[in-house]
Design a protein around this motif. Sequence first.
Motif, mmCIF file in Angstrom:
data_model
loop_
_atom_site.group_PDB
_atom_site.id
_atom_site.type_symbol
_atom_site.label_atom_id
_atom_site.label_comp_id
_atom_site.label_asym_id
_atom_site.label_seq_id
_atom_site.Cartn_x
_atom_site.Cartn_y
_atom_site.Cartn_z
ATOM 1 N N TRP A 75 1.750 -3.691 0.056
ATOM 2 C CA TRP A 75 1.608 -2.581 -0.888
ATOM 3 C C TRP A 75 0.548 -1.596 -0.402
ATOM 4 C CZ3 TRP A 75 2.948 0.688 -4.396
ATOM 5 C CH2 TRP A 75 1.999 1.373 -5.119
ATOM 6 N N GLU A 76 -0.577 -2.111 0.089
ATOM 7 C CA GLU A 76 -1.645 -1.239 0.563
ATOM 8 C C GLU A 76 -1.193 -0.431 1.776
ATOM 9 O OE1 GLU A 76 -4.900 -3.849 1.247
ATOM 10 O OE2 GLU A 76 -5.440 -4.018 -0.884
ATOM 11 N N ALA A 77 -0.368 -1.040 2.649
ATOM 12 C CA ALA A 77 0.147 -0.307 3.807
ATOM 13 C C ALA A 77 1.076 0.825 3.374
ATOM 14 C CB ALA A 77 0.875 -1.268 4.742
ATOM 15 N N LEU A 78 1.935 0.550 2.407
ATOM 16 C CA LEU A 78 2.820 1.605 1.883
ATOM 17 C C LEU A 78 2.021 2.706 1.204
ATOM 18 C CD1 LEU A 78 5.769 -0.474 0.384
ATOM 19 C CD2 LEU A 78 5.893 1.139 2.285
ATOM 20 N N ASN A 79 1.018 2.311 0.451
ATOM 21 C CA ASN A 79 0.182 3.291 -0.239
ATOM 22 C C ASN A 79 -0.558 4.166 0.759
ATOM 23 O OD1 ASN A 79 -1.118 4.596 -2.400
ATOM 24 N ND2 ASN A 79 -2.835 3.177 -2.320
ATOM 25 N N GLY A 83 0.901 7.642 0.236
ATOM 26 C CA GLY A 83 -0.030 8.216 -0.717
ATOM 27 C C GLY A 83 0.437 8.118 -2.155
ATOM 28 N N PHE A 84 0.892 6.931 -2.590
ATOM 29 C CA PHE A 84 1.244 6.751 -3.990
ATOM 30 C C PHE A 84 -0.002 6.936 -4.865
ATOM 31 C CE2 PHE A 84 4.444 3.681 -2.068
ATOM 32 C CZ PHE A 84 5.482 4.608 -2.111
ATOM 33 N N PHE A 85 -1.061 6.177 -4.534
ATOM 34 C CA PHE A 85 -2.341 6.292 -5.229
ATOM 35 C C PHE A 85 -3.465 6.338 -4.190
ATOM 36 C CE2 PHE A 85 0.373 4.106 -8.331
ATOM 37 C CZ PHE A 85 0.181 4.923 -9.445
ATOM 38 N N SER A 96 -15.975 3.996 -4.990
ATOM 39 C CA SER A 96 -14.702 3.338 -5.289
ATOM 40 C C SER A 96 -14.339 3.531 -6.762
ATOM 41 C CB SER A 96 -14.804 1.850 -4.966
ATOM 42 O OG SER A 96 -15.827 1.247 -5.744
ATOM 43 N N GLY A 97 -13.097 3.229 -7.068
ATOM 44 C CA GLY A 97 -12.662 3.284 -8.460
ATOM 45 C C GLY A 97 -12.064 4.600 -8.892
ATOM 46 N N PHE A 98 -11.844 5.540 -7.955
ATOM 47 C CA PHE A 98 -11.236 6.830 -8.279
ATOM 48 C C PHE A 98 -10.019 7.024 -7.380
ATOM 49 C CE2 PHE A 98 -15.739 7.237 -9.299
ATOM 50 C CZ PHE A 98 -15.688 7.721 -10.596
ATOM 51 N N PHE A 99 -8.892 7.409 -7.996
ATOM 52 C CA PHE A 99 -7.638 7.549 -7.262
ATOM 53 C C PHE A 99 -6.948 8.855 -7.632
ATOM 54 C CE2 PHE A 99 -8.512 3.052 -7.448
ATOM 55 C CZ PHE A 99 -8.183 2.593 -6.175
ATOM 56 N N ASP A 100 -6.191 9.385 -6.681
ATOM 57 C CA ASP A 100 -5.346 10.553 -6.932
ATOM 58 C C ASP A 100 -3.902 10.087 -7.127
ATOM 59 O OD1 ASP A 100 -7.588 12.153 -6.489
ATOM 60 O OD2 ASP A 100 -7.139 12.391 -4.350
#
Length: 364
Positions: A75-79, A83-85, A96-100
């Motif tokens: 999942w992290e590789a796909l993200n 750029g899902f999140f 850390s703790g902030f996502f687009d």
Amino acid sequence: KNILYFYVRVMKKVPRMPFKGNPFRLRAYRCAPLFRKSTKYTSLEKEDLRLAKQSFLELDDQHTLKHHAFQQSQWEALNEKYGFFPSSGKLYPSPSGFFDYGPITTLIKNALKDTLKSEFIIRDQMMEIESSIVTNNHVLEASGHAHRFNDYLIEDSQTKVSYRFDHVIEHHLEKLLAQKSVKDKETLLSDLSSVPNLDIEGLMTLLNKYNIQSNDGHPLVNPRPFNLMFQIPVGPSGNQHAFLRPETAQGIFTNFQHLYASNHSKMPFVAAQFGKAFRNEIAPKHGILRTREFDMFEIEHFYVHEEAPRLSSSDRLITCRVLSATSQRDGLQASSLTIQQLFDQKIITNPIVAYYMARFQTFC
């Protein structure tokens, strides 16, 4: 796979654009045969779609959730690739703790918001508001957030690194339970299940009982509360203080008088709000499951007891997965109970809670 399926449904709402200029629409069209039976394509596109459908059917056979556990690394590789999140400001050193939200997840988020609005706000004739993200400190003092919206910290006596107190104890007790030669397992389970409800004195009791130390083997000292709200100065002098709201409910409560007037000064009425909320988590983790900035959808139902909505006989038969306070205390797993059974066992006694549990269970 389910995220991709939902994405395809969302993409069907996007205005038609040439495949060459819109790669996201191309991907959606390749998956579309799974969801709609008749569409108009050229012969070349039909062949492309046929191959795509075959690939997805093979994916269903080879990578079902029944046989393959969720892989965090995949999942992290796909993200990272799509750029899902993506982490906010990742080009520079960032907290850390902030996502687009990327292009795909923005579409999914907006579609989910529209669906919630249609299913709840419009269907139940709720009043929707949008209050300020910056909340006056007097409001949060009145609600208790300024003094009680805390987690507890404890620090390593040598390195001075701070840890979240309850997580330290939970991690240690889980390690003890994983040992084959563990004794008095029931006591360990009872202590583990009680950790989320303990105050700082109770946590210290468990710390001393199990002689828990830091990851580096040093004593843990200086337990203290840590308020989870982001405080910000207001104005050029900075003498006025406010907070980024930790939840969206306060804006509904402070606007109660206006909402009541908008409902012709009659009860009951329901108010709802979508919006951002912020919590200064000590240790954000699990990707987007525990973040410092997130979206919320809250409903506040104002009524007098005689005007509570009545559950239909079909609503009372709806089954929910419930982890009651008693089950948590005894270290048990969640169980499936109907709404009527929840009433009979007095797990819930408020008809409003039962009504929305049934509504959201049906929605999900």
